[in-house]
Design a protein around this motif. Structure first.
Motif, PDB file in Angstrom:
ATOM      1  N   VAL A   6       0.669   8.204   4.100  1.00  0.00           N
ATOM      2  CA  VAL A   6       0.035   9.176   4.990  1.00  0.00           C
ATOM      3  C   VAL A   6       0.083   8.664   6.424  1.00  0.00           C
ATOM      4  CG1 VAL A   6      -2.087  10.423   5.522  1.00  0.00           C
ATOM      5  CG2 VAL A   6      -1.465   9.980   3.128  1.00  0.00           C
ATOM      6  N   GLU A   7      -0.204   7.395   6.603  1.00  0.00           N
ATOM      7  CA  GLU A   7      -0.176   6.809   7.941  1.00  0.00           C
ATOM      8  C   GLU A   7       1.229   6.858   8.521  1.00  0.00           C
ATOM      9  OE1 GLU A   7      -1.724   2.858   7.673  1.00  0.00           O
ATOM     10  OE2 GLU A   7      -3.454   3.462   6.465  1.00  0.00           O
ATOM     11  N   ARG A  62       0.806  -1.215   0.000  1.00  0.00           N
ATOM     12  CA  ARG A  62       0.000   0.000   0.000  1.00  0.00           C
ATOM     13  C   ARG A  62       0.845   1.274   0.000  1.00  0.00           C
ATOM     14  NH1 ARG A  62      -3.598   1.286   3.880  1.00  0.00           N
ATOM     15  NH2 ARG A  62      -2.514   0.186   5.531  1.00  0.00           N
ATOM     16  N   ARG A  77      -1.816   5.457   0.168  1.00  0.00           N
ATOM     17  CA  ARG A  77      -2.291   6.053   1.417  1.00  0.00           C
ATOM     18  C   ARG A  77      -1.490   5.590   2.632  1.00  0.00           C
ATOM     19  NH1 ARG A  77      -8.909   5.854   0.672  1.00  0.00           N
ATOM     20  NH2 ARG A  77      -8.975   7.199  -1.194  1.00  0.00           N
ATOM     21  N   LYS A  78      -0.792   4.481   2.510  1.00  0.00           N
ATOM     22  CA  LYS A  78       0.025   4.008   3.620  1.00  0.00           C
ATOM     23  C   LYS A  78       1.070   5.049   4.006  1.00  0.00           C
ATOM     24  CE  LYS A  78       1.530   0.820   6.493  1.00  0.00           C
ATOM     25  NZ  LYS A  78       0.698   0.320   7.619  1.00  0.00           N
ATOM     26  N   SER A 115      -0.217   3.077  -5.394  1.00  0.00           N
ATOM     27  CA  SER A 115      -1.537   2.637  -5.825  1.00  0.00           C
ATOM     28  C   SER A 115      -1.594   2.662  -7.348  1.00  0.00           C
ATOM     29  CB  SER A 115      -2.609   3.564  -5.237  1.00  0.00           C
ATOM     30  OG  SER A 115      -3.901   3.219  -5.714  1.00  0.00           O
TER      31      SER A 115
END
Length: 265
Positions: free
Chosen positions: A83-84, A67, A80-81, A70
């Protein structure tokens, strides 16, 4: 001039790294971050890495499964990973948490747009952004990079460096990136401002990155021998900015800088 990567496609980026796959994975994400559209195809990325499409495809598949990127049709974007991971990194920086706490309570800064940034070579990276009311939204966001010559916080940070280091980074005739008619154009112009910044203790940006916007910035005293090189900036609309307002802003920025640099003080 021939690209050395095309002459040795079997090696490509990361061939001398102890972990070539990691180096190439980082290069994929850097390329996607730098892309004007945020999207690149398999062919684009294979050229960027200088390795065959088959190897690039396997690498992209692994990053997609994690992730970290994408797939959108024939193109790839950042995942989006990231962002985490970025949020986890920032949440563990005591300076960022103190930054928000201080801004919320400060008489002047609580109503302004304030940012904390870290020096990264000839750029700064914005780590956090506090938005008062009204917020100046035509400015950099969290995670954005900005050349030091275009922003007050960048100039405040490099003013702390030794002159010989600054000369190596910015020869007099080097051409600097330009965003507005007021942007600094050469290394000589940039260095001419640094002595003033050192004497007055803060940097001022006058519509150099965004027309109609001014910015003031100070550096944070380094915490420990290996502490990050951090700076603080506050942004205002030039149409409503005054010298009195600037004095209040600088006073509170310096108070925040002392708090971040010496939390026991």
């Amino acid at each position: 001039m021939a690209d050395s990567r095309t002459s040795r496609p079997s090696e490509g980026l990361g061939s001398t790294s102890p972990a070539p796959a990691v180096t190439r994975a980082a290069a994929v994400m850097d390329a996607l971050a730098a892309s004007a559209t945020g999207r690149l195809t398999l062919s684009d990325l294979a050229r960027e890495l200088g390795i065959p499409k088959s190897s690039t495809s396997n690498l992209l598949l692994a990053l997609e499964e994690a992730r970290l990127i994408s797939r959108q049709g024939a193109e790839f974007t950042l995942g989006r990973k990231l962002v985490e991971l970025g949020a986890a990194y920032l949440s563990r920086l005591d300076e960022v948490q103190e930054f928000y706490r201080f801004c919320e309570q400060a008489p002047t800064l609580s109503g302004e747009t304030v940012r904390i940034a870290m020096l990264d070579g000839t750029n700064v990276i914005y780590l956090a952004r506090y938005e008062g009311h009204p917020a100046v939204r035509l400015t950099s966001n969290i995670g954005d990079k900005m050349p030091v010559s275009l922003c007050a916080v960048g100039k405040a940070l490099i003013a702390r460096l030794h002159d010989h280091d600054i000369d190596a980074m910015f020869p007099d005739d080097v051409q600097l990136p330009v965003l507005t008619p007021k942007s600094l154009r050469t290394g000589a112009e940039l260095k001419a401002q640094l002595q003033t910044i050192r004497e007055q203790g803060y940097a001022f940006e006058d519509e150099e990155s965004t027309t109609g916007v001014v910015c003031l910035a100070v550096s944070v005293p380094t915490r420990g021998a290996h502490g990050p090189s951090l700076g603080l900036s506050v942004t205002a609309l030039k149409a409503t900015y005054s010298a009195e307002q600037g004095s209040r802003m600088v006073k509170e920025l310096n108070e925040l800088a002392r708090s971040l640099g010496n939390p026991m003080g």
